[in-house]
Design a protein around this motif. Structure first.
Motif, PDB file in Angstrom:
ATOM      1  N   SER A  72      24.483  57.846  95.587  1.00  0.00           N
ATOM      2  CA  SER A  72      24.665  57.366  96.947  1.00  0.00           C
ATOM      3  C   SER A  72      26.132  57.369  97.364  1.00  0.00           C
ATOM      4  CB  SER A  72      24.097  55.942  97.093  1.00  0.00           C
ATOM      5  OG  SER A  72      23.789  55.674  98.447  1.00  0.00           O
ATOM      6  N   ASP A  73      26.333  57.352  98.671  1.00  0.00           N
ATOM      7  CA  ASP A  73      27.652  57.113  99.260  1.00  0.00           C
ATOM      8  C   ASP A  73      28.747  57.991  98.655  1.00  0.00           C
ATOM      9  OD1 ASP A  73      27.377  54.535 101.204  1.00  0.00           O
ATOM     10  OD2 ASP A  73      25.893  54.512  99.600  1.00  0.00           O
ATOM     11  N   VAL A  74      28.535  59.277  98.830  1.00  0.00           N
ATOM     12  CA  VAL A  74      29.506  60.271  98.346  1.00  0.00           C
ATOM     13  C   VAL A  74      30.744  60.292  99.253  1.00  0.00           C
ATOM     14  CG1 VAL A  74      29.816  62.715  97.794  1.00  0.00           C
ATOM     15  CG2 VAL A  74      27.590  61.628  97.421  1.00  0.00           C
TER      16      VAL A  74
ATOM     17  N   GLY B  35      22.441  58.646 101.388  1.00  0.00           N
ATOM     18  CA  GLY B  35      23.240  58.488 102.588  1.00  0.00           C
ATOM     19  C   GLY B  35      24.729  58.263 102.431  1.00  0.00           C
ATOM     20  N   ASP B  36      25.403  58.279 103.577  1.00  0.00           N
ATOM     21  CA  ASP B  36      26.862  58.323 103.643  1.00  0.00           C
ATOM     22  C   ASP B  36      27.355  59.482 102.780  1.00  0.00           C
ATOM     23  OD1 ASP B  36      26.937  56.257 105.438  1.00  0.00           O
ATOM     24  OD2 ASP B  36      27.872  54.799 104.097  1.00  0.00           O
ATOM     25  N   LEU B  37      26.826  60.640 103.107  1.00  0.00           N
ATOM     26  CA  LEU B  37      27.142  61.842 102.329  1.00  0.00           C
ATOM     27  C   LEU B  37      28.495  62.395 102.737  1.00  0.00           C
ATOM     28  CD1 LEU B  37      23.594  63.420 102.500  1.00  0.00           C
ATOM     29  CD2 LEU B  37      24.524  61.770 100.865  1.00  0.00           C
TER      30      LEU B  37
ATOM     31  N   ASN C   3      24.973  55.726 107.676  1.00  0.00           N
ATOM     32  CA  ASN C   3      25.655  55.398 108.923  1.00  0.00           C
ATOM     33  C   ASN C   3      26.906  56.233 109.159  1.00  0.00           C
ATOM     34  OD1 ASN C   3      26.181  53.439 106.652  1.00  0.00           O
ATOM     35  ND2 ASN C   3      27.982  52.998 107.917  1.00  0.00           N
ATOM     36  N   HIS C   4      27.524  56.751 108.100  1.00  0.00           N
ATOM     37  CA  HIS C   4      28.693  57.621 108.276  1.00  0.00           C
ATOM     38  C   HIS C   4      28.289  59.045 108.641  1.00  0.00           C
ATOM     39  CE1 HIS C   4      32.293  55.220 107.038  1.00  0.00           C
ATOM     40  NE2 HIS C   4      31.319  54.417 106.607  1.00  0.00           N
ATOM     41  N   ASP C   5      27.050  59.397 108.361  1.00  0.00           N
ATOM     42  CA  ASP C   5      26.573  60.740 108.705  1.00  0.00           C
ATOM     43  C   ASP C   5      26.238  60.803 110.187  1.00  0.00           C
ATOM     44  OD1 ASP C   5      26.491  61.932 105.980  1.00  0.00           O
ATOM     45  OD2 ASP C   5      25.063  60.306 105.619  1.00  0.00           O
TER      46      ASP C   5
ATOM     47  N   MET D  37      16.088  55.371 101.635  1.00  0.00           N
ATOM     48  CA  MET D  37      16.675  55.001 102.933  1.00  0.00           C
ATOM     49  C   MET D  37      18.053  54.387 102.693  1.00  0.00           C
ATOM     50  SD  MET D  37      13.977  51.880 103.531  1.00  0.00           S
ATOM     51  CE  MET D  37      14.829  51.045 104.875  1.00  0.00           C
ATOM     52  N   HIS D  38      18.991  54.663 103.584  1.00  0.00           N
ATOM     53  CA  HIS D  38      20.372  54.227 103.331  1.00  0.00           C
ATOM     54  C   HIS D  38      20.534  52.712 103.387  1.00  0.00           C
ATOM     55  CE1 HIS D  38      24.670  54.476 103.019  1.00  0.00           C
ATOM     56  NE2 HIS D  38      24.819  53.797 104.134  1.00  0.00           N
ATOM     57  N   HIS D  39      20.042  52.084 104.448  1.00  0.00           N
ATOM     58  CA  HIS D  39      20.204  50.634 104.620  1.00  0.00           C
ATOM     59  C   HIS D  39      19.103  49.903 103.842  1.00  0.00           C
ATOM     60  CE1 HIS D  39      22.245  52.326 108.180  1.00  0.00           C
ATOM     61  NE2 HIS D  39      22.982  51.235 108.196  1.00  0.00           N
TER      62      HIS D  39
ATOM     63  N   GLY E   8      21.241  52.588  99.494  1.00  0.00           N
ATOM     64  CA  GLY E   8      22.673  52.693  99.210  1.00  0.00           C
ATOM     65  C   GLY E   8      23.427  51.694 100.069  1.00  0.00           C
ATOM     66  N   HIS E   9      24.538  52.120 100.677  1.00  0.00           N
ATOM     67  CA  HIS E   9      25.217  51.374 101.732  1.00  0.00           C
ATOM     68  C   HIS E   9      26.105  50.248 101.215  1.00  0.00           C
ATOM     69  CE1 HIS E   9      25.887  50.366 105.891  1.00  0.00           C
ATOM     70  NE2 HIS E   9      25.155  49.274 105.914  1.00  0.00           N
ATOM     71  N   PHE E  10      25.718  49.547 100.147  1.00  0.00           N
ATOM     72  CA  PHE E  10      26.486  48.391  99.689  1.00  0.00           C
ATOM     73  C   PHE E  10      27.679  48.789  98.825  1.00  0.00           C
ATOM     74  CE2 PHE E  10      22.388  45.553  99.497  1.00  0.00           C
ATOM     75  CZ  PHE E  10      22.310  45.582 100.872  1.00  0.00           C
TER      76      PHE E  10
HETATM   77 FE   FE2 Z   1      26.717  52.910 104.686  1.00  0.00          FE
END
Ligand code: FE2
Ligand code: FE2
Length: 312
Positions: free
Chosen positions: A17-19, A59-61, A94-96, A164-166, A203-205
């Motif tokens: 996650s969160d690359v 997410g946040d790739l 959210n960054h994508d 899911m990201h969140h 992910g996200h955290f």
């Molecule tokens: Fe995020």
């Protein structure tokens, strides 16, 4: 080889996650080499046994949703996935942003919600887009919920993983992160109740966390770029260059086991070379118990050149 009571897992999923990749070799916060973090994770994937059936990126790739970042992400991950024979599942964060994500990772100009269904040998992996254009919190609109309800109305052979990201769980270690949590989680719970969803991956955290949602296990993978320190010293919130990891999900017929895999190497203090495996496998179960479990066996008493392995 089965050493104990459980057979090998039916499915192995690497959950990254969160690359937060950046274009032009830029550094996140001027410091973090996000590509190097991803590379560390990919190097570790090659060491896994069994190899993953799927690589799920929650997410946040791309940190700023730059087309070049998506192109580089794909260029780095796809050859590894091909080597491993693993499917890749990309999830929006959210960054994508939907348009460059869709074009860069799925070769499509459909810039609506990036919800997809993947079939991994009878295991269904649903990628659910919780992003909200121009915001960092998460939402799932009525159309997406109806789509998800329809997808889940037919059970999959080996059940469903929802990526899911969140993550739909509280954030007790970083309270203010709740400002950018997934909104209206009750509506999602209503869709998931009674479904074949076996686990939710999020992910996200930027740190690892575990809970349940509507009775379903939830696993949150940390990040490969920077991590959030869950116990910072006199800081409101603190992102740090350390403790990055991903998480493995091993799916057995009746449960999912999660294991955090740190990215940074650490000095070995105890161990045996890999050729010991063949010797151990050649033993009978009784011999293995006497040699590996018995406290005063030569194995546990220690060799001249090896410290005794720690007892779990
Ligand atoms: Fe995020
Ligand atoms: Fe992130």
């Amino acid at each position: 080889m089965q050493y104990g009571q459980y057979p090998a897992p039916r499915f192995t999923v690497a959950h990254l996650s969160d690359v937060h990749l950046l274009a032009d070799d830029a550094r996140q916060y001027g410091v973090i080499d996000t590509e190097a973090g991803l590379q560390l994770a990919l190097d570790r994937l090659h060491r896994l046994d069994p190899v993953p059936d799927a690589l799920v990126f929650t997410g946040d790739l791309a940190d700023k949703a730059e087309p070049d970042a998506y192109a580089r992400l794909r260029g780095l991950v796809e050859p590894v996935a091909a080597d491993l024979g693993a499917q890749v599942v990309w999830v929006m964060g959210n960054h994508d942003e939907r348009a460059p994500f869709a074009r860069g990772l799925y070769d499509t100009d459909d810039a609506g919600p990036q919800d997809r269904v993947h079939d991994v040998g009878g295991l269904r992996i649903v990628a659910l887009d919780t992003s909200v254009p121009q915001y960092h919190h998460g939402e799932i609109d009525a159309g997406q919920l109806a789509w998800l309800r329809d997808v889940l109305s037919t059970p999959a052979e080996h059940g469903t993983l929802l990526a899911m990201h969140h993550p739909p769980i509280p954030v007790p270690m970083v309270e203010v992160a709740a400002v950018i949590e997934l909104h209206d989680q009750a509506a999602l719970a209503e869709v998931l109740e009674g479904s074949d969803v076996r686990c939710i991956l999020g992910g996200h955290f930027h740190y690892s966390s575990y809970s349940t949602f509507a009775g379903i296990p939830v696993s949150v993978a940390s990040a490969s770029c920077y991590s959030t320190d869950p116990a910072p010293l006199e800081r409101f919130i603190s992102g740090v260059n350390g403790h990055q990891s991903f998480t493995m999900a091993h799916l057995y017929d009746d449960r999912v086991v999660h294991t955090v895999v740190p990215l940074a190497p650490a000095p070995e203090v105890s161990g045996f070379p890999s050729d010991v495996r063949a010797q151990v496998e050649a033993l009978s179960p009784e011999e293995r118990r006497e040699i590996l479990s018995r406290k005063d066996s030569f194995f546990n008493a220690g060799f001249e050149d090896h410290a005794p392995p720690a007892q779990p």
